[in-house]
Design an enzyme around this catalytic site. Structure first.
Site, PDB file in Angstrom:
ATOM      1  CG  MET A   1      -1.953  -1.131   1.157  1.00 39.82           C
ATOM      2  SD  MET A   1      -3.456  -0.802   2.076  1.00 39.82           S
ATOM      3  CE  MET A   1      -2.795  -0.504   3.710  1.00 39.82           C
TER       4      MET A   1
ATOM      5  CB  ALA B   1       3.804   4.791   3.336  1.00 45.61           C
ATOM      6  CG  LEU B   2       7.031   1.401  -0.766  1.00 42.92           C
ATOM      7  CD1 LEU B   2       7.698   1.006  -2.080  1.00 42.92           C
ATOM      8  CD2 LEU B   2       6.069   0.308  -0.312  1.00 42.92           C
ATOM      9  CG  HIS B   3       8.610   0.197   5.956  1.00 39.89           C
ATOM     10  ND1 HIS B   3       8.749  -1.172   5.917  1.00 39.89           N
ATOM     11  CD2 HIS B   3       7.311   0.422   6.270  1.00 39.89           C
ATOM     12  CE1 HIS B   3       7.604  -1.742   6.226  1.00 39.89           C
ATOM     13  NE2 HIS B   3       6.705  -0.790   6.429  1.00 39.89           N
TER      14      HIS B   3
ATOM     15  CG  HIS C   1       6.665  -2.013   2.129  1.00 36.73           C
ATOM     16  ND1 HIS C   1       6.697  -0.877   2.907  1.00 36.73           N
ATOM     17  CD2 HIS C   1       5.417  -2.513   2.258  1.00 36.73           C
ATOM     18  CE1 HIS C   1       5.516  -0.694   3.469  1.00 36.73           C
ATOM     19  NE2 HIS C   1       4.718  -1.672   3.106  1.00 36.73           N
TER      20      HIS C   1
ATOM     21  CD  GLU D   1       7.509 -15.434   8.634  1.00 38.95           C
ATOM     22  OE1 GLU D   1       8.150 -15.018   9.637  1.00 38.95           O
ATOM     23  OE2 GLU D   1       7.682 -16.551   8.118  1.00 38.95           O
ATOM     24  CE  LYS D   2       3.999  -4.596  11.285  1.00 37.41           C
ATOM     25  NZ  LYS D   2       2.764  -4.245  10.662  1.00 37.41           N
TER      26      LYS D   2
END
Ligand code: AMP
Length: 282
Positions: A34, A36-38, A41, A152-153
């Site tokens: 979705m 707002a990558l970190h 991702h 897995e988060k």
């Protein structure tokens, strides 16, 4: 510097790009997000790149998985920033459809997974897995990748996606990837951006409390007592409220009485207006 990432906006463009790569012999990997990558991702993109010649990331803030009172409107959005990060992680194509391309006028189908989606997140957020299952089914069928990568988060979500893929005979391998954490153990999440400094400090306790719970379980403490104690510790640490701390069968998420089978500890708790989730193998 990496070249700008190509972006597909329609199913037709997505399929044309994938067909060309497939014809050239590449395996296709898919990493739905979705935005707002970190690093969490990006770890999916890197895992995909290790196994597949052509990696597609998707960016779609799915309105169907937010209830009216939830954070759809304020969910962080930065497509240009995300595209740069994806290119740097080895992504080959970004699929970022408009809302009308995913849910055109008259759209009236939803995918409902029973069993594993009924408890925990499904109970606290009754609309949630219907929205997730519908959008993920669409993305899987739109791309028809060889493998799709999920974190897995969101452990329960991963199980729901495995279930729907099996049940609907969607020809894709679902690959679960380990949770990426900040230095202090907090699971990375786009929602961490909402946290104030004070909340951010408290947030790190979530992971410690789960670690301590696992230690207590391994030392022989009863499952229900450990759940209760962990929940108390979260409140004492400063969490505003606790939706659940649950120790469950790792495959079915059914309650368990002992550790005779693989188990998972899962938790959801609020810091002000921000809801955090985490989970670990026991
Ligand atoms: P989201 O954008 O939050 O819907 O997440 C998109 C995908 O990234 C899902 O498969 C998530 O499970 C995964 N993801 C999110 N955060 C993490 C993390 N900290 N570690 C690993 N995967 C993650």
């Amino acid at each position: 510097m990496s070249a700008p990432l190509p972006i597909a906006r329609t199913v037709a463009d997505l399929r044309a790009a994938i067909a060309a790569e497939r014809k050239a012999g590449a395996a296709i990997g898919l990493a739905p997000t979705m935005g707002a990558l970190h690093e969490g991702h990006l770890s999916l993109v890197r895992a995909a790149k290790q196994r597949c010649g052509f990696v597609v990331a998707t960016l779609f803030v799915n309105p169907k998985q937010f209830a009216p009172h939830e954070d759809f409107d304020r969910y962080p959005r930065d497509e240009a920033g995300d595209a740069k990060l994806l290119a740097g992680a080895g992504c080959d194509l970004l699929y970022a459809p408009e809302r009308a391309a995913m849910y055109p006028e008259g759209f009236s189908t939803s995918v409902l997974v029973s069993s594993v989606s009924t408890m925990l997140e499904g109970q606290m957020r009754p609309h949630f897995f219907g929205g997730v299952a519908t959008v993920v089914t669409k993305l899987l069928v739109q791309a028809l990748a060889d493998a799709a990568f999920f974190g897995e988060k969101d452990y329960q979500q991963l199980l729901v996606i495995k279930q729907l893929t099996r049940d609907l005979d969607i020809p894709v391998e679902i690959v679960g990837c380990p949770t990426v954490r900040e230095h202090d153990g907090l699971a990375m999440s786009s929602r961490n951006f909402y946290l104030s400094q004070d909340e951010r400090r408290i947030a790190a306790r979530l992971n410690y409390v789960l670690h301590d719970a696992i230690k207590a379980l391994r030392a022989g403490a009863p499952v229900d007592a450990v759940e209760l104690e962990a929940s108390r510790h979260l409140t004492a640490a400063g969490f505003t409220s606790v939706d659940y701390v649950a120790i469950r069968d790792a495959a079915s998420l059914q309650p368990i009485a002992n550790l005779n089978q693989p188990a998972r500890i899962l938790a959801a708790a609020w810091l002000g207006k921000t809801r955090l989730i985490d989970n670990m193998a026991v």
